[in-house]
Design a protein around this motif. Sequence first.
Motif, mmCIF file in Angstrom:
data_model
loop_
_atom_site.group_PDB
_atom_site.id
_atom_site.type_symbol
_atom_site.label_atom_id
_atom_site.label_comp_id
_atom_site.label_asym_id
_atom_site.label_seq_id
_atom_site.Cartn_x
_atom_site.Cartn_y
_atom_site.Cartn_z
ATOM 1 N N ARG A 1 0.827 -1.202 0.000
ATOM 2 C CA ARG A 1 0.000 0.000 0.000
ATOM 3 C C ARG A 1 0.869 1.264 0.000
ATOM 4 O O ARG A 1 0.581 2.245 -0.689
ATOM 5 C CB ARG A 1 -0.910 -0.006 1.222
ATOM 6 N N SER A 2 1.949 1.240 0.778
ATOM 7 C CA SER A 2 2.792 2.430 0.941
ATOM 8 C C SER A 2 3.373 2.955 -0.378
ATOM 9 O O SER A 2 3.374 4.168 -0.609
ATOM 10 C CB SER A 2 3.918 2.135 1.937
ATOM 11 N N PRO A 3 3.890 2.097 -1.270
ATOM 12 C CA PRO A 3 4.406 2.630 -2.540
ATOM 13 C C PRO A 3 3.355 3.350 -3.371
ATOM 14 O O PRO A 3 3.672 4.318 -4.075
ATOM 15 C CB PRO A 3 4.920 1.371 -3.264
ATOM 16 N N VAL A 4 2.119 2.878 -3.299
ATOM 17 C CA VAL A 4 1.041 3.544 -4.041
ATOM 18 C C VAL A 4 0.826 4.949 -3.491
ATOM 19 O O VAL A 4 0.712 5.923 -4.238
ATOM 20 C CB VAL A 4 -0.258 2.720 -3.959
ATOM 21 N N THR A 5 0.789 5.065 -2.171
ATOM 22 C CA THR A 5 0.614 6.374 -1.552
ATOM 23 C C THR A 5 1.795 7.287 -1.884
ATOM 24 O O THR A 5 1.608 8.485 -2.148
ATOM 25 C CB THR A 5 0.472 6.236 -0.030
ATOM 26 N N ALA A 6 3.009 6.735 -1.892
ATOM 27 C CA ALA A 6 4.193 7.533 -2.236
ATOM 28 C C ALA A 6 4.098 8.058 -3.665
ATOM 29 O O ALA A 6 4.464 9.214 -3.938
ATOM 30 C CB ALA A 6 5.463 6.691 -2.063
ATOM 31 N N TYR A 7 3.618 7.235 -4.568
ATOM 32 C CA TYR A 7 3.441 7.650 -5.965
ATOM 33 C C TYR A 7 2.460 8.810 -6.052
ATOM 34 O O TYR A 7 2.714 9.812 -6.736
ATOM 35 C CB TYR A 7 2.938 6.459 -6.771
ATOM 36 N N LEU A 8 1.340 8.706 -5.351
ATOM 37 C CA LEU A 8 0.331 9.756 -5.398
ATOM 38 C C LEU A 8 0.832 11.034 -4.732
ATOM 39 O O LEU A 8 0.566 12.144 -5.220
ATOM 40 C CB LEU A 8 -0.948 9.266 -4.717
ATOM 41 N N ARG A 9 1.579 10.905 -3.639
ATOM 42 C CA ARG A 9 2.154 12.084 -2.992
ATOM 43 C C ARG A 9 3.131 12.785 -3.921
ATOM 44 O O ARG A 9 3.173 14.020 -3.977
ATOM 45 C CB ARG A 9 2.854 11.682 -1.689
ATOM 46 N N LEU B 1 -1.851 1.481 -11.468
ATOM 47 C CA LEU B 1 -1.951 2.775 -10.804
ATOM 48 C C LEU B 1 -1.948 3.919 -11.817
ATOM 49 O O LEU B 1 -2.715 4.883 -11.680
ATOM 50 C CB LEU B 1 -0.791 2.929 -9.818
ATOM 51 N N LYS B 2 -1.112 3.807 -12.825
ATOM 52 C CA LYS B 2 -1.082 4.839 -13.863
ATOM 53 C C LYS B 2 -2.424 4.907 -14.584
ATOM 54 O O LYS B 2 -2.930 6.004 -14.869
ATOM 55 C CB LYS B 2 0.050 4.554 -14.852
ATOM 56 N N ARG B 3 -2.997 3.753 -14.890
ATOM 57 C CA ARG B 3 -4.307 3.729 -15.544
ATOM 58 C C ARG B 3 -5.372 4.335 -14.635
ATOM 59 O O ARG B 3 -6.269 5.043 -15.104
ATOM 60 C CB ARG B 3 -4.680 2.300 -15.914
ATOM 61 N N PHE B 4 -5.285 4.044 -13.360
ATOM 62 C CA PHE B 4 -6.226 4.599 -12.400
ATOM 63 C C PHE B 4 -6.171 6.119 -12.399
ATOM 64 O O PHE B 4 -7.216 6.794 -12.382
ATOM 65 C CB PHE B 4 -5.916 4.058 -11.005
ATOM 66 N N LEU B 5 -4.963 6.678 -12.438
ATOM 67 C CA LEU B 5 -4.823 8.134 -12.424
ATOM 68 C C LEU B 5 -5.347 8.761 -13.711
ATOM 69 O O LEU B 5 -5.930 9.846 -13.688
ATOM 70 C CB LEU B 5 -3.362 8.527 -12.209
ATOM 71 N N ALA C 1 -4.136 11.601 -0.892
ATOM 72 C CA ALA C 1 -3.390 10.427 -1.353
ATOM 73 C C ALA C 1 -3.892 9.167 -0.665
ATOM 74 O O ALA C 1 -4.024 8.108 -1.293
ATOM 75 C CB ALA C 1 -1.896 10.616 -1.100
ATOM 76 N N GLU C 2 -4.193 9.252 0.635
ATOM 77 C CA GLU C 2 -4.716 8.099 1.364
ATOM 78 C C GLU C 2 -6.089 7.702 0.825
ATOM 79 O O GLU C 2 -6.381 6.515 0.640
ATOM 80 C CB GLU C 2 -4.808 8.410 2.858
ATOM 81 N N ASP C 3 -6.935 8.695 0.586
ATOM 82 C CA ASP C 3 -8.265 8.403 0.049
ATOM 83 C C ASP C 3 -8.173 7.747 -1.326
ATOM 84 O O ASP C 3 -8.894 6.785 -1.633
ATOM 85 C CB ASP C 3 -9.092 9.686 -0.049
ATOM 86 N N MET C 4 -7.281 8.268 -2.155
ATOM 87 C CA MET C 4 -7.139 7.726 -3.499
ATOM 88 C C MET C 4 -6.519 6.335 -3.470
ATOM 89 O O MET C 4 -6.856 5.474 -4.288
ATOM 90 C CB MET C 4 -6.314 8.675 -4.366
ATOM 91 N N THR C 5 -5.599 6.119 -2.536
ATOM 92 C CA THR C 5 -5.010 4.781 -2.391
ATOM 93 C C THR C 5 -6.083 3.771 -2.040
ATOM 94 O O THR C 5 -6.142 2.673 -2.619
ATOM 95 C CB THR C 5 -3.923 4.791 -1.294
ATOM 96 N N GLN C 6 -6.950 4.138 -1.111
ATOM 97 C CA GLN C 6 -8.049 3.250 -0.735
ATOM 98 C C GLN C 6 -8.956 2.972 -1.924
ATOM 99 O O GLN C 6 -9.342 1.824 -2.178
ATOM 100 C CB GLN C 6 -8.854 3.893 0.402
ATOM 101 N N ALA C 7 -9.287 4.029 -2.669
ATOM 102 C CA ALA C 7 -10.161 3.862 -3.832
ATOM 103 C C ALA C 7 -9.494 2.989 -4.894
ATOM 104 O O ALA C 7 -10.146 2.150 -5.533
ATOM 105 C CB ALA C 7 -10.506 5.228 -4.424
ATOM 106 N N PHE C 8 -8.190 3.178 -5.078
ATOM 107 C CA PHE C 8 -7.460 2.393 -6.071
ATOM 108 C C PHE C 8 -7.515 0.903 -5.744
ATOM 109 O O PHE C 8 -7.822 0.070 -6.610
ATOM 110 C CB PHE C 8 -6.008 2.868 -6.139
ATOM 111 N N PHE C 9 -7.228 0.550 -4.498
ATOM 112 C CA PHE C 9 -7.208 -0.864 -4.139
ATOM 113 C C PHE C 9 -8.616 -1.466 -4.123
ATOM 114 O O PHE C 9 -8.789 -2.647 -4.467
ATOM 115 C CB PHE C 9 -6.519 -1.064 -2.791
ATOM 116 N N GLU C 10 -9.596 -0.684 -3.745
ATOM 117 C CA GLU C 10 -10.964 -1.184 -3.815
ATOM 118 C C GLU C 10 -11.330 -1.519 -5.262
ATOM 119 O O GLU C 10 -11.938 -2.557 -5.535
ATOM 120 C CB GLU C 10 -11.933 -0.147 -3.239
ATOM 121 N N GLN C 11 -10.946 -0.630 -6.163
ATOM 122 C CA GLN C 11 -11.226 -0.872 -7.576
ATOM 123 C C GLN C 11 -10.444 -2.074 -8.084
ATOM 124 O O GLN C 11 -10.967 -2.917 -8.819
ATOM 125 C CB GLN C 11 -10.871 0.368 -8.391
#
Length: 234
Positions: free
Chosen positions: A23-31, A75-79, A40-50
């Motif tokens: 999870r942490s690398p995803v949040t780091a990418y968004l930050r 993650l890139k596709r998600f963004l 970033a935390e909200d988007m990380t949660q949404a990303f993994f839920e999806q």
Amino acid sequence: MIGTRADSADGREALDTLCRIYRSPVTAYLRAHGYSPSDAEDMTQAFFEQLLLRRMHAAADPERGRFRAFLLTALKRFLVNQHEREQACKRGGGLRMVALEPEPEPDLADGRTPSPEEAFERDYALTVIARALARLRDEAVHAGKADLFDQVSAFLLEPPDASEYTALAEKLDLRRNTLAVAIHRLRNRLRDMVRFELSETVDGPDGLDAEMAALRKALAVRRAQPRYAYDSTG
């Protein structure tokens, strides 16, 4: 592992486990993209839920799966999709989420601000190292050597110089050569633990070698700083 078939219970459970671990690398990418910590935390949660609900891992090649590359691509596709939704909302008169905090300060050894990809790769590598160290400490605890491990753990990432060896040997009441051998063995065992952690995310020896190379590359950008120094060759 990502190579497990998406329609199996084991496959869903394996992906869920990996998502929680990384999870942490995803949040780091968004930050690194400029999102605030809370966004970033909200988007990380949404990303993994999806990722889990839509079982996006079904699109991955089960014979060539590498979770790190798969996760970054997803993650890139998600963004991209997130940006398209925000633009559509903006055109429709809605509000667009904006990162209110400044961009991260220069963070690399050469003074550059890390790109989102570099932030992701570095955090991913550090997550692997942290889990490998935790496994190694568990072994030390079971062997009754937790205190020794805690004393020398910093030297598993950054080899001590001669004076540090001497001082620590005196502190532990060990011969210098005995301490050097103990550290050398632990460094080798740490390498084994790192390979084990990475083996959980790939589907074969070639993939494992590629992930080891990627880990070395990710850590090299911070090698000037002891916290990130790690020689995976032992």
